[in-house]
Design an enzyme around this catalytic site. Structure first.
Site, mmCIF file in Angstrom:
data_model
loop_
_atom_site.group_PDB
_atom_site.id
_atom_site.type_symbol
_atom_site.label_atom_id
_atom_site.label_comp_id
_atom_site.label_asym_id
_atom_site.label_seq_id
_atom_site.Cartn_x
_atom_site.Cartn_y
_atom_site.Cartn_z
ATOM 1 N N ASP A 177 0.866 -1.170 0.000
ATOM 2 C CA ASP A 177 0.000 0.000 0.000
ATOM 3 C C ASP A 177 0.919 1.241 0.000
ATOM 4 O O ASP A 177 2.117 1.139 0.290
ATOM 5 C CB ASP A 177 -0.867 -0.031 1.263
ATOM 6 N N ASP B 163 -0.352 5.072 0.897
ATOM 7 C CA ASP B 163 -0.674 6.074 1.919
ATOM 8 C C ASP B 163 -0.723 5.453 3.304
ATOM 9 O O ASP B 163 -1.483 4.517 3.549
ATOM 10 C CB ASP B 163 -2.005 6.754 1.587
HETATM 11 C C1 XBP Z 1 -5.448 6.027 0.651
HETATM 12 C C2 XBP Z 1 -6.486 6.990 0.396
HETATM 13 C C3 XBP Z 1 -6.275 7.961 -0.644
HETATM 14 C C4 XBP Z 1 -5.687 9.283 -0.293
HETATM 15 C C5 XBP Z 1 -6.094 10.273 -1.348
HETATM 16 O O1 XBP Z 1 -6.020 4.780 1.013
HETATM 17 O O2 XBP Z 1 -7.549 6.919 0.954
HETATM 18 O O3 XBP Z 1 -7.553 8.225 -1.095
HETATM 19 O O4 XBP Z 1 -6.170 9.706 0.967
HETATM 20 O O5 XBP Z 1 -5.735 9.896 -2.597
HETATM 21 P P1 XBP Z 1 -5.113 3.469 0.964
HETATM 22 P P2 XBP Z 1 -6.440 10.564 -3.889
HETATM 23 O O6 XBP Z 1 -3.837 3.779 1.660
HETATM 24 O O7 XBP Z 1 -5.919 2.443 1.727
HETATM 25 O O8 XBP Z 1 -4.909 3.091 -0.477
HETATM 26 O O9 XBP Z 1 -6.923 11.924 -3.500
HETATM 27 O O10 XBP Z 1 -5.371 10.601 -4.937
HETATM 28 O O11 XBP Z 1 -7.616 9.702 -4.290
HETATM 29 MG MG MG Z 2 -3.074 3.028 3.447
#
Ligand code: XBP
Ligand code: MG
Length: 259
Positions: free
Chosen positions: A11, A13
């Site tokens: 993953d 973020d």
């Molecule tokens: C990550 C997210 C993303 C970011 C925003 O979730 O929720 O939506 O917050 O990204 P994960 P965008 O780590 O579970 O993948 O604004 O580019 O959509």
């Molecule tokens: Mg995440």
């Protein structure tokens, strides 16, 4: 017959880097200012909004659940993609300024995995430009090529917690879920990875520390470094103090859930 560990799926973020509070959140607010929406997402509110993955989806969720769809900007539905493009611009500018480092152990583990011919992939809900900006500004220009697949954003119909993005990455790599390990940081993340059948380890962050990680192979505060041991929150790390390929292979070989 034992299945060999062949690939690690990451993953982005919250896992590769702590991007949410001081990255995405700040970029959303900059876009809201730019468009004069009068909205501001503080640290606490943003934690609640993380229930929904994906930036466009998160704005719509905010409008529906927190504003009850009243007093929205004109033509809100059409404005969402524009607001989101502005947010992506602000976010990638922040990454270019080098404000968001990788989490402990991430670069070391990626390098070690490459050295051991473990295949690498990314499975995330975030926008592809964001991954390019993060990787290039932390690991250098060639680092995108370290990953066999960068599965991201709107390429699948449903974002996490749906398993679509992991299913997509597995198909692209022509691998079975049992040949892989996923590294995640959130409840939505582990629902997605385990929904695809992939054994998963977790590194928590401030927003996800109290999430439900039922079924995880191991829950840690971070991947750790030789001089900066991790803390085990759930599971058994078998006397390891940082995550390396040997620990991942051992967890994979013994993948009865220990949590
Ligand atoms: C990550 C997210 C993303 C970011 C925003 O979730 O929720 O939506 O917050 O990204 P994960 P965008 O780590 O579970 O993948 O604004 O580019 O959509
Ligand atoms: Mg995440």
């Amino acid at each position: 017959m034992k299945t060999e560990l062949k690939a690690l799926l990451f993953d982005v973020d919250g896992t590769l880097a702590d991007t949410e509070r001081d990255g995405h959140r700040v970029a959303f607010n900059a876009a809201f200012d730019e468009y004069g929406t009068g909205w501001y997402w503080d640290v606490e509110l943003y934690g609640k909004l993380l229930a929904v993955t994906g930036g466009k989806e998160r704005m719509k969720y905010y409008a529906a659940e927190f504003l009850h769809n009243s007093n929205l900007p004109d033509k809100f539905e059409q404005l969402v993609p524009e607001l989101h493009a502005a947010k992506t611009r602000h976010y990638t500018e922040m990454l270019s300024a080098g404000t968001i480092p990788l989490r402990p152990g991430v670069e070391r583990l990626l390098q070690e995995a490459r050295g051991q011919n473990l295949r690498l992939a990314i499975a995330t809900t975030t926008t592809p430009e964001n991954i390019t900006a993060l990787l290039e500004n932390t690991l250098g220009g060639d680092s995108l090529g370290w990953f066999d697949v960068i599965a991201a954003g709107d390429i699948v119909p449903a974002k996490k917690p749906a398993s679509d993005i992991y299913d997509f990455a597995l198909r692209e790599m022509n691998l079975e879920p049992g040949e892989c390990l996923a590294v995640e940081d959130s409840h939505n993340g582990i629902l997605s990875s385990m929904g695809a059948g992939i054994p998963t380890i977790i590194t928590v962050n401030d927003y996800t520390r109290d999430h439900d990680f039922n079924g995880a192979l191991l829950v840690l505060d971070n991947l750790g470094e030789p001089d900066q041991p991790f803390t085990v929150l759930k599971g058994n790390a078998d006397n390891h103090t940082y995550v390396d390929c040997a620990l991942l292979k051992a967890l994979h070989d013994n993948k009865e859930s220990s949590v």
